[in-house]
Enzyme design. Sequence first.
Site, short mmCIF file in Angstrom:
data_model
loop_
_atom_site.label_atom_id
_atom_site.label_comp_id
_atom_site.label_asym_id
_atom_site.label_seq_id
_atom_site.Cartn_x
_atom_site.Cartn_y
_atom_site.Cartn_z
N ASP A 487 0.81 -1.22 0.00
CA ASP A 487 0.00 0.00 0.00
C ASP A 487 0.84 1.26 0.00
O ASP A 487 0.32 2.35 -0.21
CB ASP A 487 -0.87 0.03 1.27
CG ASP A 487 -2.22 -0.62 1.06
OD1 ASP A 487 -2.75 -0.53 -0.05
OD2 ASP A 487 -2.73 -1.22 2.01
C1 BGC Z 1 0.36 1.29 6.24
C2 BGC Z 1 0.04 0.05 5.45
C3 BGC Z 1 -1.43 -0.11 5.33
C4 BGC Z 1 -2.09 1.16 4.84
C5 BGC Z 1 -3.58 0.98 4.89
C6 BGC Z 1 -0.34 2.47 5.65
O1 BGC Z 1 -0.08 3.61 6.44
O2 BGC Z 1 1.76 1.48 6.27
O3 BGC Z 1 0.61 -1.08 6.08
O4 BGC Z 1 -1.72 -1.15 4.45
O5 BGC Z 1 -1.71 2.26 5.60
O6 BGC Z 1 -4.28 2.03 4.44
C1 NOJ Z 2 -1.61 -3.72 5.46
C2 NOJ Z 2 -2.79 -3.75 4.56
O1 NOJ Z 2 -3.93 -4.16 5.30
C3 NOJ Z 2 -2.56 -4.69 3.41
O2 NOJ Z 2 -3.67 -4.67 2.54
C4 NOJ Z 2 -1.30 -4.34 2.69
O3 NOJ Z 2 -1.10 -5.28 1.67
C5 NOJ Z 2 -0.12 -4.33 3.62
N1 NOJ Z 2 -0.39 -3.46 4.72
C6 NOJ Z 2 1.17 -3.89 2.95
O4 NOJ Z 2 1.16 -2.52 2.67
#
Ligand code: BGC
Ligand code: NOJ
Length: 814
Positions: A487
């Site tokens: 993400d």
């Molecule tokens: C986090 C990710 C997460 C995302 C969700 C980010 O700030 O680092 O791990 O998947 O937010 O929106």
């Molecule tokens: C947490 C999110 O829930 C997931 O969808 C994502 O793939 C991982 N973070 C990595 O960014």
Amino acid sequence: MKYGYFDDPLREYVITRPDTPLPWINYLGCQAYFGIISNTAGGYSFYRDARLRRITRYRYNNAPYDFGGRYIYLRDDASGEFWSPSWQPTRRKLDDYSCRHGLGYTIIGSKYQGIEARTRYFVPLDENLEIWQTTVTNHRSQPAELSVFSLVEFCLWDAQDDSTNFQRNFSIGEVEIEDGVIYHKTEYRERRDHFAFFACSEKTAGFDTQRETFLGSYRGWDNPAVVESGHSGNSLAHGWAPIGSHHVKLFLPPGASRQIVLVLGYQENPRDEKFDPPDSQILNKKAAKAALAKYLLPSVADVSFEKLRRYWDELLGLCQVDTPDVHTNRMVNIWNAYQCMATFNMSRSASFFESGIGRGLGFRDSNQDLLGFVHMVPSRARERIVDLAATQLPTGGAYHQYQPLTKQGNNDIGSGFNDDPHWLILGISAYIKETGDWGILDEPVPFDNAPGSERPLYQHLQRSFRYTLDRLGPHGLPLIGRADWNDCLNLNCFSDSPGQSFQTTTNKDGKVAESIFIAALFIHAGRELAKIASHRGLPAECASYLAEVSKMEATIRKHGWDGEWFLRAYDDFGRKVGSKECAEGKIFIETQGFCTLAGIGLEDGTAERALEATRKLLATKHGIVLQQPAYSKYYLELGEISSYPPGYKENAGIFCHNNPWVIIGETRVGNGDAAHDYYTRINPSAREEISEVHRCEPYVYAQMIAGADAPTHGEAKNSWLTGTAAWNYFAITQWILGIRTDFDGLRIAPVIPGGWSGFKATRKFRSTIYQIEVQRAGSGNQVSLEVDGKPVQGNLVPLPPAGTKTVAVKATLR
Ligand code: BGC
Ligand code: NOJ
């Protein structure tokens, strides 16, 4: 250092001191009424949706941690001294404190000056209420006169509004009291048709429903005026902060015990039966009273607790293993499976790290969660698949999230995460493999929940696949969109303003930045889809999927290989990401893991080379970091990934979710030692001894362990709600132990450590119990199978005739 121990026979983790490094939590409820509960009774409850139907209040990021809970205060009426048997909120020093987190229940108890109090908290199956069973015992040689005070603080339902809109909310709180039962009914007079109730099995000496009366002004939960004085205020909340507190007086001769049952519940009434009498403004309490008549009885509470235990025995009994490694056994047989239930239910909404107001159910997340859950309650998995698919857009893209209460796609986040559609293919194929329910593909499911747009679910899969082909970039690789699995790799975002959401800001038209991760995912999902098409009698379609898959594989070889490892992406300028040409972020785990998992490079040795590079450049003793070198500054063209300090989260943290991709990759090249070694590095049970470093619960996975670049290397964060749960479960059961569901039966293809002489397992699969015994007769992974004493070619146990109860499988490894 440890803060407790595993009680494996009882399937509990026992915490023996209350001051754990962080609150160590558990979940109550597994159907519709849920709660989180910490080892000091902190936490909150909600009905279905942690944001929109919050029953009790909790304060995140408070000091001290973990405020708001299911509290009991005890007061010695002779001396006036008072304490909390769960340590918080008074934090008096206790004797014999213990918290037993079990499957769907938590028992917290302690002794203080010879008075023992123990409370068992759980949610009975099929009910929208929770039970607190408190037993108080006098171990003194003198009689004890005690006061017991219960306490919850009600949330005014919408947790987001509750914590922000004080100009309104300080004026809307309303309660009713009848027969000592406290009913919280804020907003019931107008558009709500639900309320909460809090009741006590014993005759009460008083009650409180107004927080200020209970606490006294400028006092905290650690020192409430009512508890100090020993007298309830019998306050009626009008506005401000409604709470629920009962006061019970106990006289206990030496050695005597008494049990008090408290019930906190949620009730919805039909719209036209809200009031009783109908023309009044008085709550219709019929259903709530019926529930209370039942559950306030200790004997009924005991029976429903036993039912809950049996429920979990059955669920866990579906897959039990007996290997030479205690940590593997414990996680597979108990905790990892249990965590998979939590991630299935909660997605990423409510934990100690997820506030319940931030996120709905993720499309990508929930599909992956199925990998660890589908064998437990396939009917619920099916329902989830249909709900998810109904939020898919006609383009094949998907809303990134939806709210469980409304089941509608979330417009604030929108779509455009170009990996999303493929996870639906993987979720559905896992479901069909587990159940053999091919009929799901004919289920009519709408797009974007629009009535009239229903198409057989199979068409959703076709559109998922097509979505990527319609969005290829300059190298013929999939365009990344807002982000892929990572993400934080926001290649079209270019955000330079504080506060902008990295996930939803898009400053580039997205026609250049490409993802090699999505390419690998497309290949993996495409092969599954090809098998599904072939099973549906569509050979031409199957062939066309396989042709696209081969083409993409060739593209990865041409544009996705960096010489020693797989590249990660191309940015908006067409420059490589995750290449030795980069100053930082030269190698990423995701493509090494997912390409090898997908079998890319198995024939020509590139898979092995990618895994070697991973071992050399990314593996640490605490797990495999996400990339190296960590980004030391913010890169506008890369987005959120470079916003984190080095070693945290996506910027070179150990992102436990993707470690199992490498683990599976290692099994695909036949390296059981490496696979199990990586598995062990992040296994929370195997990390229990270093709880002071790991800091999160030793019984569940955390999303992240700080990487080698962080000063806190080895410290976990964001426990419970993470795709790590499902993927590790999948990796250990289906790839290392190799008990792998497939469309036409169960495959037995273990790739276990060289030092293991074998293992045993029991796996229920499509109504038949498979008793599996694996024995090592050589150092390799070549399997010879005997099914019910007869040799079988290959590693697939053919489906037995319908009605077969058990099948004995013997696998010999050579
Ligand atoms: C986090 C990710 C997460 C995302 C969700 C980010 O700030 O680092 O791990 O998947 O937010 O929106
Ligand atoms: C947490 C999110 O829930 C997931 O969808 C994502 O793939 C991982 N973070 C990595 O960014």
